[in-house]
Design a protein around this motif. Structure first.
Motif, PDB file in Angstrom:
ATOM      1  N   ALA A  64      35.408  37.070  45.765  1.00 49.59           N
ATOM      2  CA  ALA A  64      36.097  35.777  45.730  1.00 49.59           C
ATOM      3  C   ALA A  64      36.999  35.681  44.498  1.00 49.59           C
ATOM      4  O   ALA A  64      38.112  35.148  44.581  1.00 49.59           O
ATOM      5  N   HIS A  65      36.540  36.222  43.382  1.00 49.93           N
ATOM      6  CA  HIS A  65      37.334  36.185  42.148  1.00 49.93           C
ATOM      7  C   HIS A  65      38.605  37.014  42.296  1.00 49.93           C
ATOM      8  O   HIS A  65      39.694  36.591  41.903  1.00 49.93           O
ATOM      9  N   HIS A  66      38.481  38.189  42.859  1.00 47.31           N
ATOM     10  CA  HIS A  66      39.648  39.062  43.063  1.00 47.31           C
ATOM     11  C   HIS A  66      40.681  38.380  43.958  1.00 47.31           C
ATOM     12  O   HIS A  66      41.876  38.365  43.642  1.00 47.31           O
ATOM     13  N   LEU A  67      40.209  37.808  45.062  1.00 47.96           N
ATOM     14  CA  LEU A  67      41.120  37.139  45.985  1.00 47.96           C
ATOM     15  C   LEU A  67      41.796  35.948  45.305  1.00 47.96           C
ATOM     16  O   LEU A  67      43.004  35.726  45.478  1.00 47.96           O
ATOM     17  N   ALA A  68      41.036  35.201  44.523  1.00 48.64           N
ATOM     18  CA  ALA A  68      41.596  34.038  43.825  1.00 48.64           C
ATOM     19  C   ALA A  68      42.656  34.454  42.808  1.00 48.64           C
ATOM     20  O   ALA A  68      43.691  33.791  42.683  1.00 48.64           O
ATOM     21  N   MET A  69      42.426  35.539  42.089  1.00 47.90           N
ATOM     22  CA  MET A  69      43.419  36.007  41.111  1.00 47.90           C
ATOM     23  C   MET A  69      44.737  36.336  41.810  1.00 47.90           C
ATOM     24  O   MET A  69      45.803  35.973  41.324  1.00 47.90           O
ATOM     25  N   GLU A  70      44.649  37.021  42.924  1.00 46.33           N
ATOM     26  CA  GLU A  70      45.870  37.376  43.641  1.00 46.33           C
ATOM     27  C   GLU A  70      46.563  36.130  44.196  1.00 46.33           C
ATOM     28  O   GLU A  70      47.777  35.982  44.070  1.00 46.33           O
ATOM     29  N   GLU A  71      45.786  35.258  44.814  1.00 47.46           N
ATOM     30  CA  GLU A  71      46.369  34.099  45.503  1.00 47.46           C
ATOM     31  C   GLU A  71      46.901  33.026  44.557  1.00 47.46           C
ATOM     32  O   GLU A  71      47.840  32.316  44.901  1.00 47.46           O
ATOM     33  N   THR A  72      46.316  32.904  43.373  1.00 50.11           N
ATOM     34  CA  THR A  72      46.771  31.851  42.459  1.00 50.11           C
ATOM     35  C   THR A  72      47.756  32.332  41.409  1.00 50.11           C
ATOM     36  O   THR A  72      48.467  31.515  40.834  1.00 50.11           O
ATOM     37  N   VAL A  73      47.811  33.639  41.176  1.00 49.41           N
ATOM     38  CA  VAL A  73      48.701  34.145  40.121  1.00 49.41           C
ATOM     39  C   VAL A  73      49.701  35.166  40.663  1.00 49.41           C
ATOM     40  O   VAL A  73      50.916  34.938  40.620  1.00 49.41           O
ATOM     41  N   LEU A  74      49.206  36.273  41.169  1.00 47.38           N
ATOM     42  CA  LEU A  74      50.099  37.374  41.550  1.00 47.38           C
ATOM     43  C   LEU A  74      51.024  37.008  42.703  1.00 47.38           C
ATOM     44  O   LEU A  74      52.240  37.184  42.617  1.00 47.38           O
ATOM     45  N   PHE A  75      50.467  36.494  43.792  1.00 51.53           N
ATOM     46  CA  PHE A  75      51.287  36.193  44.957  1.00 51.53           C
ATOM     47  C   PHE A  75      52.359  35.145  44.652  1.00 51.53           C
ATOM     48  O   PHE A  75      53.528  35.349  44.996  1.00 51.53           O
ATOM     49  N   PRO A  76      51.998  34.027  44.007  1.00 54.62           N
ATOM     50  CA  PRO A  76      53.047  33.047  43.701  1.00 54.62           C
ATOM     51  C   PRO A  76      54.145  33.618  42.787  1.00 54.62           C
ATOM     52  O   PRO A  76      55.326  33.314  42.987  1.00 54.62           O
TER      53      PRO A  76
END
Length: 101
Positions: free
Chosen positions: A2-14
């Motif tokens: 969940a942490h990995h997915l959140a990092m990507e979705e809240t920081v990297l992807f945007p």
């Protein structure tokens, strides 16, 4: 996970989408796959709670295959593209990702 997915979705992807102006490209696919993974993990938890070993094993196999395919897309496409368009912001992005709870 969940942490990995959140990092990507809240920081990297945007950051990637802002820089490229494209939110319907690789990040869209990655988000859809993240949702599939979350659903599978939730179903796996339900199988454990129900004591359904066979359901759990089938779901875990599906999750494993999805994650392998997902990781290949990230490593061979999304991450290299991100390196190209976000290289000047690398340190800030890493700090922001590390700050995600």
């Amino acid at each position: 996970m969940a942490h990995h997915l959140a990092m990507e979705e809240t920081v990297l992807f945007p950051a990637f989408e802002t820089r490229t102006g494209n939110s319907m490209g690789p990040t869209h696919v990655m988000r859809m796959e993240h949702e599939q993974m979350r659903g599978l993990m939730q179903d796996m938890a339900g199988a454990v709670a129900a004591g359904d070993r066979n359901a759990y094993l089938g779901l875990s196999e599906t999750l494993n295959m999805l994650m392998q395919q997902h990781n290949l897309k990230e490593e061979n496409m999304l991450y290299p593209m991100s390196d190209q368009v976000l290289s000047g912001n690398r340190d800030d992005l890493i700090r922001s990702m590390q700050a995600v709870a």
